[in-house]
Motif scaffolding. Structure first.
Motif, PDB file in Angstrom:
ATOM      1  N   CYS A  63       0.816  -1.215   0.000  1.00 37.13           N
ATOM      2  CA  CYS A  63       0.000   0.000   0.000  1.00 37.13           C
ATOM      3  C   CYS A  63       0.849   1.263   0.000  1.00 37.13           C
ATOM      4  CB  CYS A  63      -0.945   0.008   1.206  1.00 37.13           C
ATOM      5  SG  CYS A  63      -2.285  -1.200   1.103  1.00 37.13           S
ATOM      6  N   SER A 116     -11.033  13.154   3.350  1.00 29.54           N
ATOM      7  CA  SER A 116     -11.211  11.711   3.145  1.00 29.54           C
ATOM      8  C   SER A 116     -12.019  11.438   1.885  1.00 29.54           C
ATOM      9  CB  SER A 116     -11.893  11.091   4.366  1.00 29.54           C
ATOM     10  OG  SER A 116     -12.057   9.695   4.191  1.00 29.54           O
ATOM     11  N   SER A 117     -13.064  12.214   1.675  1.00 24.89           N
ATOM     12  CA  SER A 117     -13.889  12.055   0.469  1.00 24.89           C
ATOM     13  C   SER A 117     -13.071  12.334  -0.788  1.00 24.89           C
ATOM     14  CB  SER A 117     -15.094  13.004   0.517  1.00 24.89           C
ATOM     15  OG  SER A 117     -15.944  12.693   1.601  1.00 24.89           O
ATOM     16  N   GLN A 119      -9.732  12.123  -1.089  1.00 27.33           N
ATOM     17  CA  GLN A 119      -8.724  11.080  -1.267  1.00 27.33           C
ATOM     18  C   GLN A 119      -9.350   9.774  -1.780  1.00 27.33           C
ATOM     19  OE1 GLN A 119      -5.457  11.307  -1.128  1.00 27.33           O
ATOM     20  NE2 GLN A 119      -5.488  13.472  -0.549  1.00 27.33           N
ATOM     21  N   ASP A 120     -10.556   9.473  -1.316  1.00 23.01           N
ATOM     22  CA  ASP A 120     -11.268   8.285  -1.818  1.00 23.01           C
ATOM     23  C   ASP A 120     -11.539   8.425  -3.312  1.00 23.01           C
ATOM     24  OD1 ASP A 120     -11.260   7.181   0.679  1.00 23.01           O
ATOM     25  OD2 ASP A 120     -13.332   7.709   1.158  1.00 23.01           O
ATOM     26  N   LEU A 121     -11.850   9.642  -3.733  1.00 25.75           N
ATOM     27  CA  LEU A 121     -12.078   9.907  -5.161  1.00 25.75           C
ATOM     28  C   LEU A 121     -10.780   9.653  -5.944  1.00 25.75           C
ATOM     29  CD1 LEU A 121     -13.882  13.019  -6.625  1.00 25.75           C
ATOM     30  CD2 LEU A 121     -11.663  12.310  -7.516  1.00 25.75           C
ATOM     31  N   TYR A 122      -9.661  10.173  -5.422  1.00 28.27           N
ATOM     32  CA  TYR A 122      -8.376   9.929  -6.074  1.00 28.27           C
ATOM     33  C   TYR A 122      -8.108   8.432  -6.199  1.00 28.27           C
ATOM     34  CZ  TYR A 122      -7.118  14.876  -5.221  1.00 28.27           C
ATOM     35  OH  TYR A 122      -7.073  16.263  -5.206  1.00 28.27           O
ATOM     36  N   ASP A 123      -8.313   7.700  -5.090  1.00 29.53           N
ATOM     37  CA  ASP A 123      -8.037   6.262  -5.070  1.00 29.53           C
ATOM     38  C   ASP A 123      -8.830   5.518  -6.133  1.00 29.53           C
ATOM     39  OD1 ASP A 123      -6.250   6.460  -2.986  1.00 29.53           O
ATOM     40  OD2 ASP A 123      -7.732   6.040  -1.436  1.00 29.53           O
ATOM     41  N   ALA A 124     -10.098   5.864  -6.268  1.00 31.60           N
ATOM     42  CA  ALA A 124     -10.976   5.164  -7.213  1.00 31.60           C
ATOM     43  C   ALA A 124     -10.467   5.290  -8.644  1.00 31.60           C
ATOM     44  CB  ALA A 124     -12.401   5.708  -7.108  1.00 31.60           C
ATOM     45  N   GLU A 127      -6.693   3.451  -9.100  1.00 29.79           N
ATOM     46  CA  GLU A 127      -6.701   1.986  -9.071  1.00 29.79           C
ATOM     47  C   GLU A 127      -6.852   1.363 -10.451  1.00 29.79           C
ATOM     48  OE1 GLU A 127      -9.726   0.861  -6.361  1.00 29.79           O
ATOM     49  OE2 GLU A 127      -8.520   1.259  -4.565  1.00 29.79           O
ATOM     50  N   SER A 136       0.751  12.084  -1.284  1.00 26.96           N
ATOM     51  CA  SER A 136      -0.589  12.650  -1.177  1.00 26.96           C
ATOM     52  C   SER A 136      -0.649  13.420   0.124  1.00 26.96           C
ATOM     53  CB  SER A 136      -1.637  11.525  -1.190  1.00 26.96           C
ATOM     54  OG  SER A 136      -2.932  12.062  -1.208  1.00 26.96           O
TER      55      SER A 136
END
Length: 289
Positions: A63, A116-117, A119-124, A127, A136
């Motif tokens: 990770c 958090s929202s 960063q979750d968008l970035y992750d999606a 991936e 980040s």
């Protein structure tokens, strides 16, 4: 090597045949058999715990590091710095993000939830692309393509498609308690040579070095919210692909570099449905840095 208890038991049974009805020997055999079974069970449990912990450690390492680099470290091999002839690096952030959140819901908890929202968008998006997130921090993002696994010149396209998708999703992102403001992503891209390697032992970090990284950073800081700015080097890798349309920004005074001709990526044709996406700035109250 410790013999299996079944072999030991056979030896004792042979002894028993010679000694007759030796209750002491019988008792000793039963005790040893019980102990051996219990010991083997404990060893198996400890082995299982070790393997589970090793798997968790490997997952955690994957990770924070590229998977190929994590696997090398897990095998006990040192990772030496490596030079890459051509990669594409991008910096991105959301100018005024903190101010927007403070105006909407002025609490620390709301800011953390909003980050958090984001960063979750970035992750999606990351991936599903052939990229690696190097750093980040808050709303900022540093991503590279073309290392540690070389991808045969596809790195510029991977980064371009990635930032276009992130830009679209960021403009559509709605944060809790904030309904009137559309966020805009500011992006800078540059392509060129780079050196990458592991820094640190206790908390290893995969770092990038070289002028390519610095130039990509300057493309972001000299850019504008809602726009994607790139150098001639990146444009040259994409210009033969009709999916991408650029507009010259002209000569820009770039800190530490002097004047450089830079380009806006103005539209992209989706490879899946052939729809052309125009990259226009969305109206927002978010201020630029």
């Amino acid at each position: 090597m410790r013999p299996a208890f079944s072999r030991v038991k056979v030896v004792f049974m042979l002894m028993r045949g010679k000694l007759g009805e030796a209750s002491l020997v019988n008792h000793l055999v039963r005790k040893m058999e019980k102990y051996a079974i219990g010991l083997e069970k404990q060893i198996q449990e400890k082995t299982n715990q070790f393997m589970e912990e090793k798997e968790r450690t490997g997952h955690l390492l994957s990770c924070i590091l590229p998977k190929s680099i994590a696997q090398i470290l897990m095998s006990g091999t040192n990772v030496h710095p490596e030079t890459y002839d051509s990669v594409t690096v991008t910096f991105a952030d959301v100018p005024g993000f903190l101010d927007v959140v403070k105006k909407g819901v002025p609490t620390a908890a709301a800011y953390i939830a909003s980050l958090s929202s984001l960063q979750d968008l970035y992750d999606a998006v990351l991936e599903v692309r052939d990229v690696y997130r190097v750093e980040s921090l808050y709303d900022a993002l540093l991503v590279v393509s073309g290392l540690p696994t070389r991808n045969e010149g596809r790195h510029a396209e991977e980064i371009a498609m990635m930032v276009v998708e992130i830009q679209k999703r960021v403009s559509q992102l709605r944060l809790q308690g904030i309904t009137k403001v559309n966020l805009r992503l500011r992006v800078g891209i540059h392509s060129g040579p780079c050196v990458a390697g592991i820094v640190g032992a206790k908390l290893p970090k995969y770092c990038l070095f070289g002028d390519t990284v610095n130039t990509a950073s300057r493309m972001e800081t000299s850019g504008e919210a809602g726009k994607i700015q790139c150098t001639l080097a990146t444009k040259a890798l994409l210009i033969n692909n009709s999916q991408y349309v650029f507009e010259s920004r002209g000569l820009v005074d770039v800190k530490g570099k002097g004047q450089m001709e830079t380009f806006w990526l103005t539209s992209v044709t989706s490879g899946t449905d052939g729809v052309r996406i125009k990259l226009k700035s969305a109206q927002t109250d978010a201020s630029e840095d």
